[in-house]
Design a protein around this motif. Sequence first.
Motif, mmCIF file in Angstrom:
data_model
loop_
_atom_site.group_PDB
_atom_site.id
_atom_site.type_symbol
_atom_site.label_atom_id
_atom_site.label_comp_id
_atom_site.label_asym_id
_atom_site.label_seq_id
_atom_site.Cartn_x
_atom_site.Cartn_y
_atom_site.Cartn_z
ATOM 1 N N TYR A 1 0.827 -1.207 0.000
ATOM 2 C CA TYR A 1 0.000 0.000 0.000
ATOM 3 C C TYR A 1 0.865 1.263 0.000
ATOM 4 O O TYR A 1 0.490 2.285 -0.576
ATOM 5 C CB TYR A 1 -0.948 -0.005 1.192
ATOM 6 C CG TYR A 1 -2.115 -0.966 1.047
ATOM 7 C CD1 TYR A 1 -2.836 -1.029 -0.142
ATOM 8 C CD2 TYR A 1 -2.503 -1.797 2.100
ATOM 9 C CE1 TYR A 1 -3.905 -1.916 -0.276
ATOM 10 C CE2 TYR A 1 -3.567 -2.678 1.961
ATOM 11 C CZ TYR A 1 -4.252 -2.735 0.777
ATOM 12 O OH TYR A 1 -5.318 -3.598 0.645
ATOM 13 N N THR A 2 2.047 1.201 0.640
ATOM 14 C CA THR A 2 2.981 2.321 0.533
ATOM 15 C C THR A 2 3.402 2.498 -0.921
ATOM 16 O O THR A 2 3.422 3.618 -1.454
ATOM 17 C CB THR A 2 4.222 2.083 1.409
ATOM 18 O OG1 THR A 2 3.827 2.005 2.775
ATOM 19 C CG2 THR A 2 5.228 3.214 1.250
ATOM 20 N N LEU A 3 3.736 1.405 -1.579
ATOM 21 C CA LEU A 3 4.096 1.466 -2.991
ATOM 22 C C LEU A 3 2.954 2.053 -3.818
ATOM 23 O O LEU A 3 3.177 2.882 -4.713
ATOM 24 C CB LEU A 3 4.448 0.069 -3.503
ATOM 25 C CG LEU A 3 5.780 -0.509 -3.018
ATOM 26 C CD1 LEU A 3 5.847 -2.014 -3.278
ATOM 27 C CD2 LEU A 3 6.935 0.202 -3.699
ATOM 28 N N ALA A 4 1.722 1.633 -3.520
ATOM 29 C CA ALA A 4 0.575 2.144 -4.267
ATOM 30 C C ALA A 4 0.430 3.647 -4.104
ATOM 31 O O ALA A 4 0.152 4.370 -5.072
ATOM 32 C CB ALA A 4 -0.697 1.430 -3.813
ATOM 33 N N MET A 5 0.628 4.159 -2.883
ATOM 34 C CA MET A 5 0.524 5.607 -2.668
ATOM 35 C C MET A 5 1.617 6.357 -3.431
ATOM 36 O O MET A 5 1.359 7.391 -4.057
ATOM 37 C CB MET A 5 0.583 5.918 -1.170
ATOM 38 C CG MET A 5 -0.679 5.549 -0.413
ATOM 39 S SD MET A 5 -0.646 6.074 1.332
ATOM 40 C CE MET A 5 0.332 4.747 2.061
ATOM 41 N N VAL A 6 2.849 5.834 -3.389
ATOM 42 C CA VAL A 6 3.952 6.477 -4.112
ATOM 43 C C VAL A 6 3.661 6.505 -5.606
ATOM 44 O O VAL A 6 3.864 7.527 -6.280
ATOM 45 C CB VAL A 6 5.274 5.737 -3.818
ATOM 46 C CG1 VAL A 6 6.395 6.249 -4.736
ATOM 47 C CG2 VAL A 6 5.670 5.914 -2.358
#
Length: 270
Positions: A117-122
């Motif tokens: 989910y961190t990757l998705a936000m970035v």
Amino acid sequence: MSDKDFQRFAEFIGKECGIKLPPTKKVMLEARLHKRLRALGFADYAQYSEFLFSPQGLESELGHLIDQVTTNTTDFFREPRHFEFLRTRVLPEWHARHRGRPLRVWSAGCSIGAEPYTLAMVLCEFREERPDFRFEIVATDISRQVLQKAHGAVYTEDQARGVPEALMRKYFLRSKDRTRRLVRLVPEVRRCVEFRWLNFMEEFGFREPHDIIFCRNVIIYFDKPTQHDLLSRFCRNLRSGGHLFIGHSESLAGMALPLAQAAPTIYRKP
């Protein structure tokens, strides 16, 4: 737990999960499996061992055993330098060369979902100024329990404390009951991640190779031969020019792999 029972558990866990359990981990294993003894009503570890290695036990208990022995510590934006390198170096270079297809990202050993989910936000942030940018994220783990948690995308405020305030306001919804101190990722971000069950000790492959693989703080639990075998398979599933990110406590030193170091704990496949 007798030494005999510990050895039997350790050999089985090593074979099924790849996790090495030296004798110094005996007390830890006792503590983690004690929950299963209570849940099943067994008096001691010998009874649990007899049940686990029966045909019925292997079918019904293996998933619970894996959930107890795997480590699922994770945070949003953990090891933030990785995401800064991704945002400032990897994504601009990739976008300039490959506008015609989606970026393919794999979060291997995703735990409760904070990393993908961190990757998705970035990636959502990067896409805002580049409407033609497309991406796909697949996230895998051996524990079905943590995958269920990850798919739900509900976290305590403490679990989400690593998220910058601007992204918290943008991508998280707070519980209507503020006393519960829960947040949930917005549907836009949840839809970006596909969660799958995967055991690294089994053969695996993907329809297409990935441009980015995050496998951080996972291989540290494996012995060197298992690490090399797994990383070799990662390389086969990594596109030429793609990047592999590992944890800051991990190293590829001494391994003959088709990778060149791009930055500390970040490698590129030529």
